[in-house]
Design a protein around this motif. Sequence first.
Motif, short mmCIF file in Angstrom:
data_model
loop_
_atom_site.label_atom_id
_atom_site.label_comp_id
_atom_site.label_asym_id
_atom_site.label_seq_id
_atom_site.Cartn_x
_atom_site.Cartn_y
_atom_site.Cartn_z
N ALA A 1 -4.98 1.52 4.37
CA ALA A 1 -5.28 2.12 3.10
C ALA A 1 -4.45 3.44 2.93
O ALA A 1 -3.96 4.03 3.87
CB ALA A 1 -6.83 2.21 2.67
N TRP A 2 -4.53 3.75 1.50
CA TRP A 2 -3.69 4.99 1.01
C TRP A 2 -3.74 5.93 1.94
O TRP A 2 -2.93 7.15 2.18
CB TRP A 2 -3.61 5.17 -0.24
N ILE B 1 0.94 -1.21 -0.16
CA ILE B 1 0.04 -0.05 0.01
C ILE B 1 0.73 1.27 0.30
O ILE B 1 0.71 2.35 0.65
CB ILE B 1 -1.05 0.03 1.29
#
Length: 495
Positions: A424-425, A126
């Motif tokens: 997550a990003w 990620i």
Amino acid sequence: MITTIRWTIASSLLVAWAVGPAHAQTSPDATVPVVAARETPAKRAVVNSIDRHASDLVALSDRIWAYAETALREHKSAAALADHAEQQGFQVERGVAGMPTAFVATFGSGRPVIGVLGEYDALPGISQKASAVEEPLQPGAGGHGCGHNLFGAASLGAAIAIKEQIAAGKLRGTVKFYGTPAEENYGGKIYMARDGLFAGVDAVLAWHPGDETQADMVSSQAMVDLGIEFRGKAAHAASDPWNGRSGADALELFTHGVNLMREHIKPTSRMHYTITAAGDVPNVVPKDGRVWLWLRDWKRDEVESLLVRTRKLAEGAAIMTETQATVTVRGGSWEMLVNEAGARLLHSNLLWLGPATYTNAEQAFAKQIQKATGVPEVGMVAGVNGLENQPQEGGSTDVADVSWVAPTLHVTVATSPKGAPWHAWPVVATAGMSIGHKGMVRAAKVLAATMVDLYVQPGTLAAVQAEFKAKKGETAYASYVPEGPPPVAEAQGSK
Ligand SMILES: [Zn+2]
């Protein structure tokens, strides 16, 4: 894997902030009255120390963010923190509990002994720039989607601030910074707890990045990590299938059993699995079938009962398919033993420190992420949640194992936009820029201020310990990880 993030705290729980110097503030519907902690010279000194060290801590955090090393492979990250602790005068013991990336940094002598946990592992795949649009820094690489770069730097910052007070003769006792690797996989703290590294510690503090700020009053889920393997016999799938016994058939029956069992388990239980082997080509009867399964509940007893039933499902599937089943407990964590006296102390220091302040540019950055991820564009949450009605959300952590061997105080500090997806990003992005840095510095301050209280208020420390003893009762801690060394070699071969 393991995280305790609170997503959905209603804004009505946010504490309204008093203006001016008065700190006597009670949370609105409190059954437990909590007021802002009083300022003392030692507490002001640790906060000033963290401000003085802030640029070093940010640099350390950013280095670890860029390394983005995954579980048990955090060699550069662990070295960065351990070297910094050594430069600051701590005695550092590296490679503890059989993990090259685990260490303990100690300063001072005698009681009380206060520990603080620091994590620094990233998540695979990620990678993300410190940008409000999704854009990998290095495609395919890891990223700090749980903000552990901030976690390690903040906790070390708190330990350094306490060290300075001990060195100046203003506080008495010992401070220990625990460099705890592999939270996202394997659970480094479980091995450290199993190997007795928290023996003789009077209290342990930990924090975690989140999208809101609160002293945590809710537990985490107990969890066991199982490998289920079926061994059959390979054969040509067309010419002599009667000679074959399929491991894939066995795993199909097993997972069907797991899914039927869902109707007959407590609503609090969770079972999730992936199929990791089921043959390679259709014209060979698959010899092996493998499933990776996690069982969770808020109570360890419930997890134990699911484990017994899961073994029966594997046995039944093996009988039906004339294969051999092996069920291996690969690891797992206990549920968090919440220390409410400790949470009240943390909360009082959060109130004393006050809310975070964000620039317009930071709020715009947060809202851009929220827009991109389809969540309400409310920006960063600056205030502090109350102690009551904190939602019980799913997730497990290896901090929980520590909480059964030493009283553990846990706080969540906002480092990421409200509601944006975790692991997550967006979390990687804010963990590498000023929003995350602010959360990191705030976390260091609340940890250090709370540690000061534990050093100078024997009654408060005694209350924290009495609650721990009473809640633990006769329960003897025994970790879920198997005997023997941690899976360091296995981790080297993973992403
Ligand atoms: Zn985490």
